[in-house]
Design a protein around this motif. Sequence first.
Motif, PDB file in Angstrom:
ATOM      1  N   HIS A   1       0.837  -1.206   0.000  1.00 32.99           N
ATOM      2  CA  HIS A   1       0.000   0.000   0.000  1.00 32.99           C
ATOM      3  C   HIS A   1       0.877   1.265   0.000  1.00 32.99           C
ATOM      4  N   GLU A   2       1.916   1.245   0.841  1.00 29.44           N
ATOM      5  CA  GLU A   2       2.807   2.416   0.910  1.00 29.44           C
ATOM      6  C   GLU A   2       3.535   2.612  -0.421  1.00 29.44           C
ATOM      7  N   LEU A   3       3.972   1.511  -1.032  1.00 22.57           N
ATOM      8  CA  LEU A   3       4.647   1.599  -2.340  1.00 22.57           C
ATOM      9  C   LEU A   3       3.680   2.152  -3.388  1.00 22.57           C
ATOM     10  N   GLY A   4       2.456   1.676  -3.353  1.00 23.01           N
ATOM     11  CA  GLY A   4       1.434   2.128  -4.305  1.00 23.01           C
ATOM     12  C   GLY A   4       1.159   3.617  -4.136  1.00 23.01           C
ATOM     13  N   THR A   5       1.006   4.042  -2.882  1.00 23.59           N
ATOM     14  CA  THR A   5       0.731   5.457  -2.609  1.00 23.59           C
ATOM     15  C   THR A   5       1.865   6.332  -3.162  1.00 23.59           C
ATOM     16  N   ASN A   6       3.089   5.890  -2.906  1.00 24.65           N
ATOM     17  CA  ASN A   6       4.259   6.606  -3.394  1.00 24.65           C
ATOM     18  C   ASN A   6       4.301   6.656  -4.917  1.00 24.65           C
ATOM     19  N   ALA A   7       3.969   5.520  -5.539  1.00 22.97           N
ATOM     20  CA  ALA A   7       4.008   5.438  -7.009  1.00 22.97           C
ATOM     21  C   ALA A   7       3.011   6.402  -7.628  1.00 22.97           C
ATOM     22  N   VAL A   8       1.836   6.538  -6.992  1.00 18.56           N
ATOM     23  CA  VAL A   8       0.806   7.442  -7.515  1.00 18.56           C
ATOM     24  C   VAL A   8       1.237   8.897  -7.344  1.00 18.56           C
ATOM     25  N   LYS A   9       1.905   9.169  -6.195  1.00 24.24           N
ATOM     26  CA  LYS A   9       2.295  10.557  -5.916  1.00 24.24           C
ATOM     27  C   LYS A   9       3.513  10.995  -6.740  1.00 24.24           C
ATOM     28  N   TYR A  10       4.534  10.111  -6.725  1.00 23.62           N
ATOM     29  CA  TYR A  10       5.800  10.565  -7.315  1.00 23.62           C
ATOM     30  C   TYR A  10       6.342   9.641  -8.395  1.00 23.62           C
ATOM     31  N   GLY A  11       5.853   8.430  -8.462  1.00 25.20           N
ATOM     32  CA  GLY A  11       6.524   7.425  -9.285  1.00 25.20           C
ATOM     33  C   GLY A  11       5.815   7.105 -10.591  1.00 25.20           C
ATOM     34  N   ALA A  12       5.897   5.828 -10.953  1.00 20.28           N
ATOM     35  CA  ALA A  12       5.431   5.370 -12.251  1.00 20.28           C
ATOM     36  C   ALA A  12       3.949   5.644 -12.482  1.00 20.28           C
ATOM     37  N   LEU A  13       3.168   5.619 -11.408  1.00 24.65           N
ATOM     38  CA  LEU A  13       1.724   5.793 -11.583  1.00 24.65           C
ATOM     39  C   LEU A  13       1.323   7.275 -11.569  1.00 24.65           C
ATOM     40  N   SER A  14       2.330   8.159 -11.478  1.00 23.55           N
ATOM     41  CA  SER A  14       2.013   9.590 -11.510  1.00 23.55           C
ATOM     42  C   SER A  14       1.946  10.107 -12.949  1.00 23.55           C
ATOM     43  N   ALA A  15       2.386   9.264 -13.879  1.00 26.26           N
ATOM     44  CA  ALA A  15       2.372   9.676 -15.293  1.00 26.26           C
ATOM     45  C   ALA A  15       1.684   8.611 -16.115  1.00 26.26           C
ATOM     46  N   PRO A  16       1.026   9.026 -17.214  1.00 24.07           N
ATOM     47  CA  PRO A  16       0.385   7.998 -18.048  1.00 24.07           C
ATOM     48  C   PRO A  16       1.432   7.082 -18.663  1.00 24.07           C
ATOM     49  N   GLY A  17       1.118   5.830 -18.789  1.00 26.13           N
ATOM     50  CA  GLY A  17       2.036   4.875 -19.424  1.00 26.13           C
ATOM     51  C   GLY A  17       2.983   4.190 -18.469  1.00 26.13           C
ATOM     52  N   GLY A  18       3.047   4.674 -17.234  1.00 26.86           N
ATOM     53  CA  GLY A  18       3.927   4.014 -16.270  1.00 26.86           C
ATOM     54  C   GLY A  18       3.357   2.667 -15.837  1.00 26.86           C
ATOM     55  N   THR A  19       4.251   1.747 -15.542  1.00 23.53           N
ATOM     56  CA  THR A  19       3.778   0.429 -15.101  1.00 23.53           C
ATOM     57  C   THR A  19       4.523  -0.022 -13.846  1.00 23.53           C
ATOM     58  N   VAL A  20       3.882  -0.945 -13.150  1.00 17.71           N
ATOM     59  CA  VAL A  20       4.493  -1.545 -11.962  1.00 17.71           C
ATOM     60  C   VAL A  20       4.442  -3.053 -12.118  1.00 17.71           C
ATOM     61  N   GLN A  21       5.602  -3.651 -11.924  1.00 19.14           N
ATOM     62  CA  GLN A  21       5.613  -5.104 -11.915  1.00 19.14           C
ATOM     63  C   GLN A  21       5.808  -5.577 -10.474  1.00 19.14           C
ATOM     64  N   VAL A  22       4.871  -6.414 -10.026  1.00 19.59           N
ATOM     65  CA  VAL A  22       5.025  -7.025  -8.693  1.00 19.59           C
ATOM     66  C   VAL A  22       5.358  -8.491  -8.952  1.00 19.59           C
ATOM     67  N   ARG A  23       6.549  -8.900  -8.495  1.00 13.21           N
ATOM     68  CA  ARG A  23       7.002 -10.238  -8.847  1.00 13.21           C
ATOM     69  C   ARG A  23       7.504 -10.928  -7.587  1.00 13.21           C
ATOM     70  N   TRP A  24       7.104 -12.143  -7.402  1.00 11.44           N
ATOM     71  CA  TRP A  24       7.643 -12.891  -6.270  1.00 11.44           C
ATOM     72  C   TRP A  24       8.166 -14.234  -6.758  1.00 11.44           C
ATOM     73  N   THR A  25       9.241 -14.685  -6.139  1.00 10.67           N
ATOM     74  CA  THR A  25       9.863 -15.941  -6.562  1.00 10.67           C
ATOM     75  C   THR A  25      10.268 -16.733  -5.327  1.00 10.67           C
ATOM     76  N   VAL A  26      10.272 -18.027  -5.530  1.00 10.44           N
ATOM     77  CA  VAL A  26      10.766 -18.918  -4.479  1.00 10.44           C
ATOM     78  C   VAL A  26      11.862 -19.755  -5.107  1.00 10.44           C
ATOM     79  N   ALA A  27      13.065 -19.672  -4.556  1.00  5.27           N
ATOM     80  CA  ALA A  27      14.160 -20.499  -5.044  1.00  5.27           C
ATOM     81  C   ALA A  27      14.758 -21.203  -3.836  1.00  5.27           C
TER      82      ALA A  27
END
Lengths: 116, 492
Positions: free
Chosen positions: B400-426
């Motif tokens: 949620h905090e990452l999302g809020t930040n992305a909307v305010k200042y990051g990728a989601l503050s501009a059109p065309g920005g994307t966020v990849q959320v990726r999790w892996t187990v090795a």
Amino acid sequence: MARILIVEDEALIAMMLEDIVTDLGHDPVGPMMRLQPALAAAEREDFDFAILDINLAGQQSFPVADCLIRRGIPFIFASGYGRAGLAGDYARIPILQKPYDPGQVAAMIASRAAGA
Amino acid sequence: MTQTADPFSFLGHDGPVARLIKGFAWGNTPLGRVETWPQSLKTAAALLIHSPVPMVMLWGEDGVMIYNDAYSVFAGARHPALLGSNVRDGWPEVADFNDHVMKVGLAGGTLAYQDQELTLHRKGHPEQVWMNLDYSPVPDESGRPAGVIAIVVETTDRVLAERRNREEFQRLQSLFVQAPTFMAMVSGSDHRFTLVNPEYRKLIGGRDVMGLPAREALPEVGDQGFFDLLDHVFTSGEAVKRSSQRILLKWRDQGPLEERFLDFVYQPIRDEDGTVAHIFVQGSDVTERVRGENHQRLLINELNHRVKNTLAAVQSIVGQTLRHAATPREAASAITARIMALSGAHDVLTRERWDGADLRALVESAVHPFRNPGPDAFRLDGPEMRVGPYAAISIALALHELGTNAVKYGALSAPGGTVQVRWTVADRDFRLEWIETGGPPVIPSDRRGFGSRLILQVLPDQLQGRADMDHRPTGIAFTLTTSVEAVSDQPA
């Protein structure tokens, strides 16, 4: 000013305890959020007082309490459960109830640290 | 004319039946006029007329009846017509029975019946009666049987009373056997089992304890206080009652004792002189109820714990948000958004009864408020896996905090920005990444607000791992690395 070990498993609540302790003019140690790190800190770290959540992600924190009793470091329990299940040596340890009243935290630290 | 002597003076009796005998026209019967009666008949008639026991004499082949006052009461409405009649005519409903009596008696035999059941019509309707009947021959002057004398004692009342008692006993016994509660009777100071119903036997694991002293029959119960309680009831005579009493019983030859919970009563039973002779044991196995109550208590405690913890979490959100917010309006909207994020994580956990959460569902829920109505800016990528409830709440709040930040200042503050959320187990390593692309360059801030403190300090502490924030020219990249055990809330 005292160094106060914080043992609390929930992130939000641990952060708040840090703030409460800092606001009271103390120096927080931790927070320790799982039993093993908490036990390691209780054995090794240098601190004057501890606030110990009874339930750490499903494990009871009594080994930490035993260590604190052995080292003679005063502490209080923190719990959302109330006194249920506290017997023996633990029965005389005060319990800080969630949600926390900073005034109560201050009073408990003061009275326990004074050796009451 | 001289006064004729009373021909019935031999009776020596002046009761109601004696007076009827004196007035009876015996000349019309096979006995003939009294003056012709043999002495044996007179003697026997006198003997029975004096008896307080109901007696009747059946004289001659026809069995002509002469009886006493007590028998007249027994005969009911048949009296007085019965007097002087032939027994087979007088009691037509039992003619066969009397025929047999006459044959046996006149042949010199005796008959005795105990509680003989007969149907008599004494009051104009058939009536079931029971009688003790004793027949013996009356010899005439030559010693040959000339009549039969019968002692007739009606036992109907006693037979019916006994039958009622027996039925009552059977009813009690079937009650005892079929009772849904357990029942037993222990007798004497050593509490020997003298009655045990099937439910009681079931309770003690099917053991046969009849006749055994309680301490010997149920040795495993010896130190659990029950026999001391029986001793107390036996000596004090006071009944005791217990509810939800825990007992450990041996149901198997091997393995642990069975824990049951009982409601029961020990009721002292006194003998005639008032001393306690037995103790009636009665009760119910309430194990299921007690377990249900315990489970409910546990649930209520657990609920209370969650409520208190959630209040503390909300207290933390409010306190920390207010600390860092520039304006009350900003604080209010940030508090609401954070409480909604916490609530969303709770929803995911509640669906799985707080055992844990499916990570994809958790991530979906956390990023949902930041999804655009247009082209989706999020790409979620990772294997199906579960995380523990504590880890779930922290991860959801961090996203949620990452999302809020992305909307305010990051990728989601501009059109065309994307966020990849990726999790892996090795192997046993778990890695969660939040990678932003297409947004404006983000300058690292030295402001340690609620979000960065949670993401970079508390989250890795809690999950005993590392958190890194990389400010790339293409956008920020956050990486959490820890162990599968830590995100499952398992002790390391």
